[in-house]
Design a protein around this motif. Sequence first.
Motif, PDB file in Angstrom:
ATOM      1  N   THR A  91      12.664 -53.069 112.755  1.00 43.24           N
ATOM      2  CA  THR A  91      13.752 -53.007 113.743  1.00 43.24           C
ATOM      3  C   THR A  91      13.461 -52.026 114.872  1.00 43.24           C
ATOM      4  O   THR A  91      14.186 -51.993 115.864  1.00 43.24           O
ATOM      5  CB  THR A  91      15.075 -52.594 113.077  1.00 43.24           C
ATOM      6  OG1 THR A  91      14.919 -51.298 112.479  1.00 43.24           O
ATOM      7  CG2 THR A  91      15.508 -53.609 112.023  1.00 43.24           C
ATOM      8  N   ALA A  92      12.397 -51.195 114.722  1.00 42.16           N
ATOM      9  CA  ALA A  92      12.057 -50.145 115.705  1.00 42.16           C
ATOM     10  C   ALA A  92      13.217 -49.169 115.877  1.00 42.16           C
ATOM     11  O   ALA A  92      13.408 -48.591 116.945  1.00 42.16           O
ATOM     12  CB  ALA A  92      11.664 -50.747 117.045  1.00 42.16           C
ATOM     13  N   ARG A 103       8.127 -46.051 116.356  1.00 41.40           N
ATOM     14  CA  ARG A 103       8.744 -46.553 117.589  1.00 41.40           C
ATOM     15  C   ARG A 103       7.702 -46.581 118.720  1.00 41.40           C
ATOM     16  O   ARG A 103       7.702 -47.491 119.554  1.00 41.40           O
ATOM     17  CB  ARG A 103       9.949 -45.685 117.971  1.00 41.40           C
ATOM     18  CG  ARG A 103      11.141 -45.919 117.064  1.00 41.40           C
ATOM     19  CD  ARG A 103      12.194 -44.820 117.154  1.00 41.40           C
ATOM     20  NE  ARG A 103      12.717 -44.596 118.475  1.00 41.40           N
ATOM     21  CZ  ARG A 103      13.691 -45.296 119.055  1.00 41.40           C
ATOM     22  NH1 ARG A 103      14.243 -46.324 118.398  1.00 41.40           N
ATOM     23  NH2 ARG A 103      14.131 -44.996 120.259  1.00 41.40           N
ATOM     24  N   SER A 104       6.830 -45.583 118.726  1.00 42.53           N
ATOM     25  CA  SER A 104       5.748 -45.561 119.715  1.00 42.53           C
ATOM     26  C   SER A 104       4.759 -46.691 119.463  1.00 42.53           C
ATOM     27  O   SER A 104       4.222 -47.294 120.403  1.00 42.53           O
ATOM     28  CB  SER A 104       5.020 -44.216 119.673  1.00 42.53           C
ATOM     29  OG  SER A 104       5.881 -43.156 120.023  1.00 42.53           O
ATOM     30  N   ALA A 134      15.503 -52.386 123.324  1.00 43.61           N
ATOM     31  CA  ALA A 134      15.332 -52.490 121.873  1.00 43.61           C
ATOM     32  C   ALA A 134      15.271 -51.117 121.232  1.00 43.61           C
ATOM     33  O   ALA A 134      15.751 -50.913 120.112  1.00 43.61           O
ATOM     34  CB  ALA A 134      14.066 -53.281 121.557  1.00 43.61           C
ATOM     35  N   LEU A 135      14.699 -50.150 121.961  1.00 44.30           N
ATOM     36  CA  LEU A 135      14.589 -48.779 121.459  1.00 44.30           C
ATOM     37  C   LEU A 135      15.847 -47.960 121.722  1.00 44.30           C
ATOM     38  O   LEU A 135      15.931 -46.797 121.339  1.00 44.30           O
ATOM     39  CB  LEU A 135      13.386 -48.088 122.106  1.00 44.30           C
ATOM     40  CG  LEU A 135      12.012 -48.660 121.727  1.00 44.30           C
ATOM     41  CD1 LEU A 135      10.929 -48.109 122.653  1.00 44.30           C
ATOM     42  CD2 LEU A 135      11.679 -48.356 120.280  1.00 44.30           C
ATOM     43  N   ALA A 136      16.835 -48.580 122.376  1.00 41.88           N
ATOM     44  CA  ALA A 136      18.110 -47.909 122.703  1.00 41.88           C
ATOM     45  C   ALA A 136      17.888 -46.663 123.537  1.00 41.88           C
ATOM     46  O   ALA A 136      18.552 -45.638 123.355  1.00 41.88           O
ATOM     47  CB  ALA A 136      18.895 -47.574 121.438  1.00 41.88           C
ATOM     48  N   HIS A 137      16.929 -46.742 124.473  1.00 40.89           N
ATOM     49  CA  HIS A 137      16.719 -45.630 125.386  1.00 40.89           C
ATOM     50  C   HIS A 137      17.717 -45.694 126.529  1.00 40.89           C
ATOM     51  O   HIS A 137      18.052 -46.778 127.022  1.00 40.89           O
ATOM     52  CB  HIS A 137      15.296 -45.669 125.963  1.00 40.89           C
ATOM     53  CG  HIS A 137      14.264 -45.189 125.002  1.00 40.89           C
ATOM     54  ND1 HIS A 137      12.912 -45.449 125.129  1.00 40.89           N
ATOM     55  CD2 HIS A 137      14.380 -44.449 123.852  1.00 40.89           C
ATOM     56  CE1 HIS A 137      12.254 -44.897 124.137  1.00 40.89           C
ATOM     57  NE2 HIS A 137      13.121 -44.287 123.348  1.00 40.89           N
ATOM     58  N   GLU A 176      13.870 -62.802 120.341  1.00 37.26           N
ATOM     59  CA  GLU A 176      12.545 -63.404 120.457  1.00 37.26           C
ATOM     60  C   GLU A 176      11.456 -62.338 120.338  1.00 37.26           C
ATOM     61  O   GLU A 176      10.442 -62.539 119.655  1.00 37.26           O
ATOM     62  CB  GLU A 176      12.429 -64.130 121.807  1.00 37.26           C
ATOM     63  CG  GLU A 176      11.087 -64.794 122.038  1.00 37.26           C
ATOM     64  CD  GLU A 176      10.963 -65.400 123.433  1.00 37.26           C
ATOM     65  OE1 GLU A 176       9.856 -65.840 123.778  1.00 37.26           O
ATOM     66  OE2 GLU A 176      11.974 -65.410 124.172  1.00 37.26           O
ATOM     67  N   MET A 177      11.682 -61.197 120.987  1.00 36.27           N
ATOM     68  CA  MET A 177      10.704 -60.116 120.953  1.00 36.27           C
ATOM     69  C   MET A 177      10.574 -59.528 119.549  1.00 36.27           C
ATOM     70  O   MET A 177       9.452 -59.268 119.068  1.00 36.27           O
ATOM     71  CB  MET A 177      11.118 -59.022 121.947  1.00 36.27           C
ATOM     72  CG  MET A 177      10.185 -57.827 122.000  1.00 36.27           C
ATOM     73  SD  MET A 177      10.638 -56.655 123.319  1.00 36.27           S
ATOM     74  CE  MET A 177      12.267 -56.138 122.741  1.00 36.27           C
ATOM     75  N   MET A 178      11.687 -59.318 118.858  1.00 38.81           N
ATOM     76  CA  MET A 178      11.643 -58.728 117.523  1.00 38.81           C
ATOM     77  C   MET A 178      11.054 -59.697 116.497  1.00 38.81           C
ATOM     78  O   MET A 178      10.396 -59.272 115.532  1.00 38.81           O
ATOM     79  CB  MET A 178      13.041 -58.280 117.091  1.00 38.81           C
ATOM     80  CG  MET A 178      13.673 -57.214 118.011  1.00 38.81           C
ATOM     81  SD  MET A 178      12.565 -55.845 118.452  1.00 38.81           S
ATOM     82  CE  MET A 178      12.318 -55.047 116.875  1.00 38.81           C
TER      83      MET A 178
END
Length: 407
Positions: free
Chosen positions: A241-242, A335-336, A356-359, A380-382
């Motif tokens: 899920t990153a 995450r990196s 996706a990283l909730a930045h 799609e990306m995940m």
Amino acid sequence: MGKNMGKGFAVGKLSTRQIETSKGKRVLIDGDGLRLVFGAKGKASWVLRTVKDGREYNIGLGSYPIVTLSDARALVIQKKKEILNGLDPILEKRKKHQMLTFEEAAYKTFEQLSPTFKNDKHKNQWINDLKRYIFPKIGNTKIDQLKHEYVVDALASLWVEKHVTAKRIKQRIKAIVDWAVGRGYREHALPMGAIDKALPKVSHKPKHHAALQYSEISKCLKVVKSKRGVAALAIQALILTAARSGEIRGARWSEFDFENDVWTIPAERMKAKTEHKVPLSKQAKAAFEEAKKMQIHKDCDLVFHGNSANLELSDNILTDSIQEWGFDVTIHGFRSTFRDWIANETQFDGDLAEMALAHTIKNHAERAYRRGNMLEKRREMMNAWASYCEGKGANVVKLVRKKANGK
């Protein structure tokens, strides 16, 4: 000129000689509210008696002869000016007798801030760093007497040896002193600019979280999936899920919609304090479903609980586990790994990866433009990321960079 009270000498006529020869007197009056009061064993103290807004004040000005007659007269003028400018002598007297030390002020500030901490780790770290590094140096200093040079001395060595920790402590010291100003224990805040300039110059490169090369992620996930236990499942879910460690460790079953394969993390659990929706790949969903089967406390809402119900796993357990299994990385580093894969191996938009990283998007205009969570594009990306993690590759077009001459 003030009015005489009790037996004494003429207003404004008191002299040092008269004081020295005043045997048997209880009170000597100088005028304008100033009087010398004799106590037991002949000890004498200066007292200013004055009235403001119908309220009578008796303000101690010090002992005679330490405070001379001329000193006392000067103090009368000073105190009357302060009262005229709004000073409350009773409050000042109370504060003088009840003045907090820096350590006491720190605990009161900590008590006030406690509800705002995200987790117990941050909460304990806030006060424990002060206990370890600062209280032994300036803890007993009265908060109203704390000078910026004391803070510089307390931080100087730590500023070089543990720079990141020292910077955090400096902000806590500022918060404590600001609290003291707000509560009336100090008149002024600390000059933080002067403190910064007085501390040693530190040249350092930012330390990044140790991360796994994305080419190694399938090997890593295979090892993690071979392990049993809640920690292994939590790490699986985190990779797929990153998500941040705290988001995974604090996950609740009530946050999941398995019918639509969406995990909705509430704002209060997010770093940016904004609700975050995570599209679940079938692999990520499987990790959560396996955790459900392993759940010992069936009525517990916590997905990955520790030894007892409602007790979150610690971040150290996850880090220790992955390192014990042969990977010299931090949990946050995954995450990196995900972000590097997006940038180097796919054509997925970088902004999509940031979502996706909730930045937090720093540009206000861009943030307003991208109000939607782009859930299906992120799904799609995940899904592609999950396939890559399993070593199956991903149905994405690899990014081709043009050369400088455009060919």
